[in-house]
Design a protein around this motif. Sequence first.
Motif, short mmCIF file in Angstrom:
data_model
loop_
_atom_site.label_atom_id
_atom_site.label_comp_id
_atom_site.label_asym_id
_atom_site.label_seq_id
_atom_site.Cartn_x
_atom_site.Cartn_y
_atom_site.Cartn_z
N PRO A 115 -24.89 -12.60 -13.23
CA PRO A 115 -26.03 -12.91 -14.09
C PRO A 115 -27.12 -13.74 -13.41
CG PRO A 115 -24.18 -14.31 -14.67
CD PRO A 115 -23.67 -13.33 -13.64
N VAL A 116 -26.73 -14.57 -12.43
CA VAL A 116 -27.68 -15.46 -11.77
C VAL A 116 -27.54 -15.31 -10.25
CG1 VAL A 116 -28.48 -17.85 -11.49
CG2 VAL A 116 -27.48 -17.11 -13.67
N ILE A 117 -28.65 -15.06 -9.58
CA ILE A 117 -28.67 -14.94 -8.12
C ILE A 117 -29.61 -16.00 -7.59
CG2 ILE A 117 -29.24 -13.45 -6.18
CD1 ILE A 117 -28.83 -11.70 -9.40
N SER A 118 -29.16 -16.74 -6.58
CA SER A 118 -30.02 -17.75 -5.96
C SER A 118 -30.31 -17.36 -4.52
CB SER A 118 -29.37 -19.14 -6.01
OG SER A 118 -28.16 -19.16 -5.28
N ILE A 119 -31.57 -17.53 -4.13
CA ILE A 119 -32.00 -17.34 -2.75
C ILE A 119 -32.26 -18.74 -2.20
CG2 ILE A 119 -33.69 -16.29 -1.22
CD1 ILE A 119 -34.24 -14.26 -3.49
N VAL A 120 -31.40 -19.16 -1.28
CA VAL A 120 -31.36 -20.56 -0.85
C VAL A 120 -31.68 -20.66 0.65
CG1 VAL A 120 -29.92 -22.63 -0.73
CG2 VAL A 120 -29.59 -21.01 -2.60
N GLY A 121 -32.47 -21.67 1.01
CA GLY A 121 -32.77 -21.89 2.42
C GLY A 121 -33.79 -23.00 2.57
N GLU A 122 -34.02 -23.38 3.81
CA GLU A 122 -34.97 -24.46 4.09
C GLU A 122 -36.39 -24.04 3.73
OE1 GLU A 122 -36.01 -23.57 8.79
OE2 GLU A 122 -34.70 -25.26 8.27
N GLY A 123 -37.27 -25.02 3.64
CA GLY A 123 -38.65 -24.74 3.30
C GLY A 123 -39.31 -23.81 4.30
N GLY A 124 -40.07 -22.85 3.80
CA GLY A 124 -40.84 -21.97 4.66
C GLY A 124 -40.08 -20.80 5.25
N VAL A 125 -38.80 -20.66 4.91
CA VAL A 125 -38.01 -19.61 5.53
C VAL A 125 -38.29 -18.24 4.91
CG1 VAL A 125 -35.93 -19.67 4.08
CG2 VAL A 125 -35.71 -19.24 6.55
N GLY A 126 -38.98 -18.22 3.77
CA GLY A 126 -39.38 -16.95 3.18
C GLY A 126 -38.67 -16.60 1.89
N LYS A 127 -38.18 -17.61 1.18
CA LYS A 127 -37.44 -17.35 -0.07
C LYS A 127 -38.34 -16.71 -1.12
CE LYS A 127 -36.39 -21.73 -0.53
NZ LYS A 127 -37.02 -22.27 0.69
N SER A 128 -39.52 -17.27 -1.31
CA SER A 128 -40.42 -16.75 -2.33
C SER A 128 -40.88 -15.34 -1.99
CB SER A 128 -41.64 -17.67 -2.48
OG SER A 128 -41.26 -18.97 -2.87
N ALA A 129 -41.20 -15.10 -0.72
CA ALA A 129 -41.64 -13.77 -0.30
C ALA A 129 -40.55 -12.73 -0.53
CB ALA A 129 -42.06 -13.80 1.17
N LEU A 130 -39.31 -13.10 -0.21
CA LEU A 130 -38.19 -12.19 -0.42
C LEU A 130 -38.02 -11.90 -1.91
CD1 LEU A 130 -35.64 -10.63 0.41
CD2 LEU A 130 -34.41 -12.82 0.42
N ALA A 131 -38.04 -12.94 -2.73
CA ALA A 131 -37.88 -12.76 -4.17
C ALA A 131 -38.99 -11.88 -4.75
CB ALA A 131 -37.86 -14.12 -4.87
N PRO A 181 -25.00 -17.12 -4.47
CA PRO A 181 -26.04 -17.57 -3.53
C PRO A 181 -26.25 -16.60 -2.37
CG PRO A 181 -24.00 -18.73 -3.10
CD PRO A 181 -23.72 -17.81 -4.27
N VAL A 182 -27.50 -16.38 -2.02
CA VAL A 182 -27.87 -15.65 -0.81
C VAL A 182 -28.60 -16.64 0.08
CG1 VAL A 182 -29.24 -13.76 0.15
CG2 VAL A 182 -28.07 -13.46 -2.05
N LYS A 183 -27.99 -16.98 1.22
CA LYS A 183 -28.54 -18.01 2.08
C LYS A 183 -29.43 -17.39 3.17
CE LYS A 183 -24.67 -21.17 1.27
NZ LYS A 183 -23.59 -21.99 1.86
N LEU A 184 -30.67 -17.87 3.22
CA LEU A 184 -31.63 -17.35 4.19
C LEU A 184 -31.75 -18.29 5.38
CD1 LEU A 184 -34.86 -15.94 2.51
CD2 LEU A 184 -32.78 -14.75 3.21
N GLN A 185 -31.85 -17.68 6.56
CA GLN A 185 -32.19 -18.41 7.78
C GLN A 185 -33.43 -17.77 8.37
OE1 GLN A 185 -28.49 -18.12 9.99
NE2 GLN A 185 -27.69 -19.98 9.05
N MET A 219 -39.82 -22.58 16.95
CA MET A 219 -40.16 -22.75 15.53
C MET A 219 -39.01 -22.28 14.63
SD MET A 219 -44.19 -21.65 15.50
CE MET A 219 -44.15 -20.35 16.73
N HIS A 220 -37.84 -22.10 15.21
CA HIS A 220 -36.63 -21.70 14.48
C HIS A 220 -36.82 -20.38 13.75
CE1 HIS A 220 -35.08 -25.68 15.38
NE2 HIS A 220 -36.19 -26.21 14.87
N ARG A 221 -37.76 -19.56 14.22
CA ARG A 221 -38.03 -18.23 13.67
C ARG A 221 -38.31 -18.32 12.17
NH1 ARG A 221 -33.60 -18.30 16.28
NH2 ARG A 221 -32.31 -17.71 14.49
N ASN A 222 -38.94 -19.41 11.78
CA ASN A 222 -39.29 -19.69 10.39
C ASN A 222 -40.69 -19.12 10.11
OD1 ASN A 222 -40.64 -21.22 8.21
ND2 ASN A 222 -38.75 -22.41 8.13
N PRO A 223 -40.83 -18.15 9.19
CA PRO A 223 -42.13 -17.53 8.96
C PRO A 223 -43.25 -18.51 8.63
CG PRO A 223 -40.40 -16.24 7.93
CD PRO A 223 -39.75 -17.50 8.40
N CYS A 224 -42.93 -19.55 7.86
CA CYS A 224 -43.97 -20.53 7.50
C CYS A 224 -44.43 -21.32 8.72
CB CYS A 224 -43.45 -21.47 6.42
SG CYS A 224 -44.69 -22.63 5.82
#
Length: 232
Positions: free
Chosen positions: A35-51, A170-174, A212-217
């Motif tokens: 029922p609930v899915i979380s997209i979790v990761g550090e700031g700027g890794v692209g969570k909002s874009a993925l969602a 949880p879906v953890k993004l790197q 830059m740790h391959r962080n899109p932001c």
Amino acid sequence: LKKHNLPLPDFDETGLIGRDEEVDKVKKLCLGSFPVISIVGEGGVGKSALALKVAYDLLEDENSPFDAVIWVSSKTSQITVSEIIEFKDAISDSLGILREIGNELVGDGLSQQETFDEIIDYLATFKIALFIDNLETILDDNIRNFIGSLPQGSKIIITSRIGLGAFEFPVKLQGIAETYASQLLRTLAKLRSVDSLSALPQATLIKYVNRMHRNPCYINTFLLFNFHTSII
């Protein structure tokens, strides 16, 4: 046509680079039993874009079971290639999020309890894919109670730096893979005519994006600095 209030994606220029597997995974979870899915990761890794990409995919999928795809966010700013945008009247607390959800689903003018009850009733009557972006800034008992009351059939998809600790899958993004990260940097550099970057050898770009740790932001911010430097 399904009801929706999705914002325009901020990755339109380049497409969502390097996240095909994650998009497929989250979409399958939305269509599955959790029922609930979380997209979790550090700031700027692209969570909002993925969602947001998943939200649009659900909206455009003729076989999607959802009657509506709704998006609410407590994000206060956004980094684009050319500027940092500060959002006026950004939602700053859980009651603001619940009011916004209520406005989108059942209209305004209700009391806090009436809004909560009406939202739950709406989510029970219709199958809604409800996306809550940047949840960690407003996570409290109001939100936990709301998520814990989610009726069967509707789904909540959250983005957050931290998970709820319960309820969710949880879906953890790197960071994205270095090949995709260097592709993103080169593409953005070409779009903004930053020739000093777009003409660099692949090995050099890979070195940069790994720093830059391959962080899109981070990559966007790096390009933003170089873009403004190139036009001064």
